[in-house]
Structure formats: structure tokens, C-alpha cells
Design a protein around this motif. Structure first.
Motif, PDB file in Angstrom:
ATOM      1  N   ALA A 102       0.836  -1.212   0.000  1.00  0.00           N
ATOM      2  CA  ALA A 102       0.000   0.000   0.000  1.00  0.00           C
ATOM      3  C   ALA A 102       0.866   1.256   0.000  1.00  0.00           C
ATOM      4  O   ALA A 102       0.576   2.220  -0.715  1.00  0.00           O
ATOM      5  N   LEU A 103       1.935   1.238   0.792  1.00  0.00           N
ATOM      6  CA  LEU A 103       2.838   2.399   0.823  1.00  0.00           C
ATOM      7  C   LEU A 103       3.551   2.590  -0.517  1.00  0.00           C
ATOM      8  O   LEU A 103       3.689   3.716  -0.997  1.00  0.00           O
ATOM      9  N   ALA A 104       3.995   1.491  -1.116  1.00  0.00           N
ATOM     10  CA  ALA A 104       4.669   1.592  -2.413  1.00  0.00           C
ATOM     11  C   ALA A 104       3.701   2.111  -3.480  1.00  0.00           C
ATOM     12  O   ALA A 104       4.082   2.940  -4.319  1.00  0.00           O
ATOM     13  N   ASN A 105       2.443   1.637  -3.454  1.00  0.00           N
ATOM     14  CA  ASN A 105       1.440   2.147  -4.396  1.00  0.00           C
ATOM     15  C   ASN A 105       1.184   3.629  -4.182  1.00  0.00           C
ATOM     16  O   ASN A 105       1.044   4.389  -5.150  1.00  0.00           O
ATOM     17  N   LEU A 106       1.118   4.038  -2.944  1.00  0.00           N
ATOM     18  CA  LEU A 106       0.875   5.446  -2.635  1.00  0.00           C
ATOM     19  C   LEU A 106       2.039   6.321  -3.103  1.00  0.00           C
ATOM     20  O   LEU A 106       1.829   7.384  -3.696  1.00  0.00           O
ATOM     21  N   VAL A 107       3.268   5.871  -2.862  1.00  0.00           N
ATOM     22  CA  VAL A 107       4.445   6.607  -3.323  1.00  0.00           C
ATOM     23  C   VAL A 107       4.449   6.698  -4.846  1.00  0.00           C
ATOM     24  O   VAL A 107       4.731   7.760  -5.422  1.00  0.00           O
ATOM     25  N   ALA A 108       4.113   5.593  -5.521  1.00  0.00           N
ATOM     26  CA  ALA A 108       4.088   5.593  -6.988  1.00  0.00           C
ATOM     27  C   ALA A 108       3.044   6.572  -7.512  1.00  0.00           C
ATOM     28  O   ALA A 108       3.313   7.338  -8.446  1.00  0.00           O
ATOM     29  N   ALA A 109       1.858   6.561  -6.908  1.00  0.00           N
ATOM     30  CA  ALA A 109       0.791   7.458  -7.368  1.00  0.00           C
ATOM     31  C   ALA A 109       1.161   8.926  -7.123  1.00  0.00           C
ATOM     32  O   ALA A 109       0.956   9.777  -7.995  1.00  0.00           O
ATOM     33  N   ILE A 110       1.720   9.223  -5.961  1.00  0.00           N
ATOM     34  CA  ILE A 110       2.091  10.612  -5.653  1.00  0.00           C
ATOM     35  C   ILE A 110       3.244  11.077  -6.537  1.00  0.00           C
ATOM     36  O   ILE A 110       3.211  12.191  -7.083  1.00  0.00           O
ATOM     37  N   ALA A 111       4.251  10.207  -6.702  1.00  0.00           N
ATOM     38  CA  ALA A 111       5.407  10.605  -7.529  1.00  0.00           C
ATOM     39  C   ALA A 111       4.985  10.871  -8.967  1.00  0.00           C
ATOM     40  O   ALA A 111       5.457  11.829  -9.594  1.00  0.00           O
ATOM     41  N   MET A 112       4.084  10.055  -9.486  1.00  0.00           N
ATOM     42  CA  MET A 112       3.622  10.291 -10.851  1.00  0.00           C
ATOM     43  C   MET A 112       2.712  11.516 -10.913  1.00  0.00           C
ATOM     44  O   MET A 112       2.748  12.275 -11.887  1.00  0.00           O
ATOM     45  N   GLY A 113       1.911  11.709  -9.881  1.00  0.00           N
ATOM     46  CA  GLY A 113       0.998  12.843  -9.864  1.00  0.00           C
ATOM     47  C   GLY A 113       1.695  14.189  -9.826  1.00  0.00           C
ATOM     48  O   GLY A 113       1.170  15.177 -10.335  1.00  0.00           O
ATOM     49  N   ILE A 114       2.875  14.245  -9.229  1.00  0.00           N
ATOM     50  CA  ILE A 114       3.594  15.534  -9.143  1.00  0.00           C
ATOM     51  C   ILE A 114       4.670  15.668 -10.217  1.00  0.00           C
ATOM     52  O   ILE A 114       5.484  16.579 -10.161  1.00  0.00           O
ATOM     53  N   SER A 115       4.658  14.773 -11.197  1.00  0.00           N
ATOM     54  CA  SER A 115       5.675  14.815 -12.255  1.00  0.00           C
ATOM     55  C   SER A 115       5.302  15.830 -13.321  1.00  0.00           C
ATOM     56  O   SER A 115       4.439  15.586 -14.156  1.00  0.00           O
ATOM     57  N   HIS A 116       5.934  16.978 -13.258  1.00  0.00           N
ATOM     58  CA  HIS A 116       5.787  18.011 -14.291  1.00  0.00           C
ATOM     59  C   HIS A 116       6.984  18.945 -14.206  1.00  0.00           C
ATOM     60  O   HIS A 116       7.615  19.071 -13.169  1.00  0.00           O
ATOM     61  N   GLU A 117       7.296  19.539 -15.327  1.00  0.00           N
ATOM     62  CA  GLU A 117       8.440  20.447 -15.366  1.00  0.00           C
ATOM     63  C   GLU A 117       8.325  21.331 -16.606  1.00  0.00           C
ATOM     64  O   GLU A 117       7.818  20.904 -17.643  1.00  0.00           O
ATOM     65  N   THR A 118       8.804  22.545 -16.484  1.00  0.00           N
ATOM     66  CA  THR A 118       8.875  23.467 -17.608  1.00  0.00           C
ATOM     67  C   THR A 118      10.346  23.711 -17.908  1.00  0.00           C
ATOM     68  O   THR A 118      11.140  23.957 -17.004  1.00  0.00           O
ATOM     69  N   ALA A 119      10.700  23.628 -19.173  1.00  0.00           N
ATOM     70  CA  ALA A 119      12.097  23.816 -19.571  1.00  0.00           C
ATOM     71  C   ALA A 119      12.160  24.770 -20.763  1.00  0.00           C
ATOM     72  O   ALA A 119      11.221  24.838 -21.557  1.00  0.00           O
ATOM     73  N   THR A 120      13.253  25.475 -20.850  1.00  0.00           N
ATOM     74  CA  THR A 120      13.491  26.365 -21.984  1.00  0.00           C
ATOM     75  C   THR A 120      14.586  25.764 -22.854  1.00  0.00           C
ATOM     76  O   THR A 120      15.679  25.459 -22.363  1.00  0.00           O
ATOM     77  N   LEU A 121      14.274  25.573 -24.097  1.00  0.00           N
ATOM     78  CA  LEU A 121      15.226  24.997 -25.043  1.00  0.00           C
ATOM     79  C   LEU A 121      16.212  26.080 -25.490  1.00  0.00           C
ATOM     80  O   LEU A 121      15.956  27.276 -25.339  1.00  0.00           O
ATOM     81  N   PRO A 122      17.347  25.672 -26.059  1.00  0.00           N
ATOM     82  CA  PRO A 122      18.327  26.662 -26.524  1.00  0.00           C
ATOM     83  C   PRO A 122      17.741  27.640 -27.548  1.00  0.00           C
ATOM     84  O   PRO A 122      18.236  28.756 -27.693  1.00  0.00           O
ATOM     85  N   SER A 123      16.709  27.244 -28.245  1.00  0.00           N
ATOM     86  CA  SER A 123      16.098  28.144 -29.238  1.00  0.00           C
ATOM     87  C   SER A 123      15.088  29.080 -28.579  1.00  0.00           C
ATOM     88  O   SER A 123      14.251  29.668 -29.260  1.00  0.00           O
ATOM     89  N   GLY A 175       6.266   1.357  -8.203  1.00  0.00           N
ATOM     90  CA  GLY A 175       5.236   0.471  -8.744  1.00  0.00           C
ATOM     91  C   GLY A 175       5.707  -0.971  -8.836  1.00  0.00           C
ATOM     92  O   GLY A 175       4.969  -1.910  -8.518  1.00  0.00           O
ATOM     93  N   TYR A 176       6.944  -1.166  -9.258  1.00  0.00           N
ATOM     94  CA  TYR A 176       7.475  -2.528  -9.339  1.00  0.00           C
ATOM     95  C   TYR A 176       7.729  -3.120  -7.960  1.00  0.00           C
ATOM     96  O   TYR A 176       7.601  -4.332  -7.766  1.00  0.00           O
ATOM     97  N   ILE A 177       8.077  -2.301  -7.000  1.00  0.00           N
ATOM     98  CA  ILE A 177       8.203  -2.796  -5.618  1.00  0.00           C
ATOM     99  C   ILE A 177       6.840  -3.269  -5.117  1.00  0.00           C
ATOM    100  O   ILE A 177       6.728  -4.317  -4.477  1.00  0.00           O
ATOM    101  N   ALA A 178       5.788  -2.511  -5.439  1.00  0.00           N
ATOM    102  CA  ALA A 178       4.433  -2.909  -5.035  1.00  0.00           C
ATOM    103  C   ALA A 178       4.039  -4.226  -5.689  1.00  0.00           C
ATOM    104  O   ALA A 178       3.429  -5.091  -5.047  1.00  0.00           O
ATOM    105  N   ILE A 179       4.395  -4.405  -6.958  1.00  0.00           N
ATOM    106  CA  ILE A 179       4.100  -5.680  -7.630  1.00  0.00           C
ATOM    107  C   ILE A 179       4.800  -6.826  -6.904  1.00  0.00           C
ATOM    108  O   ILE A 179       4.227  -7.884  -6.686  1.00  0.00           O
ATOM    109  N   GLY A 180       6.054  -6.620  -6.531  1.00  0.00           N
ATOM    110  CA  GLY A 180       6.786  -7.655  -5.795  1.00  0.00           C
ATOM    111  C   GLY A 180       6.133  -7.988  -4.471  1.00  0.00           C
ATOM    112  O   GLY A 180       6.008  -9.166  -4.099  1.00  0.00           O
ATOM    113  N   MET A 181       5.672  -6.978  -3.757  1.00  0.00           N
ATOM    114  CA  MET A 181       4.999  -7.218  -2.478  1.00  0.00           C
ATOM    115  C   MET A 181       3.701  -8.014  -2.683  1.00  0.00           C
ATOM    116  O   MET A 181       3.401  -8.937  -1.925  1.00  0.00           O
TER     117      MET A 181
END
Length: 184
Positions: free
Chosen positions: A23-44, A143-149
Motif C-alpha cells: 500500500a505504501l509503495a502504491n501510494l508513493v508511486a501514485a504521488i510521484a507520478m501525480g507531481i511529475s511536471h516540469e517546464t524547460a526552456t530549449l536553446p532556441s 510500482g514494481y516494488i508494489a508488484i513484488g509485495m
């Protein structure tokens, strides 16, 4: 296992610990994916925003991991005398299969983001948005740790209920009493 306590085989300390870790591994996976965003500026001087919510596979990953985490927590709250414990093994198998499917799809999509695909003209993006890729990688690993558990929990519960290694001697029933018939 007595009829009064159907959970005697499935509520051992080992299965409870595996379920909490999953359950903890699933929660960490969901939160980590949920907060995955970033803005970047390319050289152009072009600014790009990468968000996990833009990729449907990552959205499904977040949703399934959150649902399976909630399921695990609900199972932990089941009373010992509930008759639902008999169906928990099957539900755990379904949860493990859902996790395996979505984790595999997510890993494939992450690989495309990391390495790109020259035949399709997709460039790798992890060099540009490294913190986004690190969060997605954290989510995939959790997520893979949760699958193993779940795998070990399922194997443990099946071994306890089916005794496939014959670790316990089969129960011998007493022979029926002999009824002697009186000749009349």
C-alpha cells in the motif's frame, strides 16, 4: 481454519506487513507520478511544459496505483470474522495483474521518453527535463516494488491455504463407528 475465523490463514503478521508495504509503495508511486511536471526552456528560447497528465498511460498508472493502495488499506480494516476474507486472494491476484499491466505500459512509455525513437522521429526528453524523468522513474520503481509485495503476498496466502508443499500433514478423519446388524 475454523468457520468462526475465516481470516486465520490470511491475517498473519507476514501478510499484514506485505500488504502495508505494498500500500505504501502504491501510494508513493501514485504521488510521484501525480507531481511529475516540469517546464524547460530549449536553446532556441522555446519553452516547453512536460506533465505526466498529458500522457494517458501515466494518468492510468496514477489512478490504478491509488485505487490499489486504497483497496489494500480497506482490506487491512476488515474485521477478522468477515466472510470476505475468502475472496481476498482472488482480489489480490486481480490487483497484482492490474499493477503488472500498467507498470509495464508505463515503463515502455518512460523508455520512449528517455531514449526516444529515431524511426518515429521522437527525440529523447530526459536530457532537457531531468527532474520530471527522475520523478517518473521513482514512480515506476515504487510500482514494481508494489508488484513484488503483492506477488509474495499472493504466494504466501496460496501456500497457507492450499499447502502445496505438504508442510502440514493432512488431517485424518476418525473412521465411522461400526454398526453391527443383529440377525433377526
Amino acid at each position: 481454519m475454523s468457520e468462526a475465523e475465516p481470516s486465520a490463514l490470511f491475517r498473519t503478521n507476514c501478510t499484514l506487513a506485505l500488504r502495508v508495504l505494498a500500500a505504501l509503495a502504491n501510494l508513493v508511486a501514485a504521488i510521484a507520478m501525480g507531481i511529475s511536471h516540469e517546464t524547460a526552456t530549449l536553446p532556441s528560447l522555446l519553452s516547453i511544459k512536460i506533465d505526466a497528465k498529458d500522457i494517458s498511460c501515466f494518468m492510468y498508472f496514477t489512478g490504478i496505483n491509488a485505487i490499489v493502495s486504497a483497496y489494500s488499506i480497506l482490506v487491512l480494516m476488515l474485521p477478522k470474522t468477515s466472510l470476505l476474507w475468502r475472496s481476498i486472494v482472488i482480489s489480490d491476484m486481480v490487483a497484482a495483474m492490474l499493477l503488472a499491466a500498467i507498470n509495464s505500459a508505463t515503463l515502455g512509455m518512460f523508455y520512449m521518453e528517455m531514449k526516444g525513437n529515431s524511426h518515429a522521429g521522437w527525440s529523447p526528453i530526459c536530457d532537457i527535463v531531468s527532474s520530471y524523468c527522475n520523478r517518473v522513474l521513482t514512480a515506476v520503481i515504487a510500482g514494481y516494488i508494489a508488484i513484488g509485495m503483492y506477488f509474495f503476498n499472493n504466494i504466501f496466502c496460496l501456500c497457507l491455504s492450499l499447502n502445496p508443499l505438504l508442510l502440514q500433514a493432512p488431517k485424518k478423519e476418525p473412521p465411522p463407528p461400526n454398526k453391527q446388524q443383529n440377525p433377526a
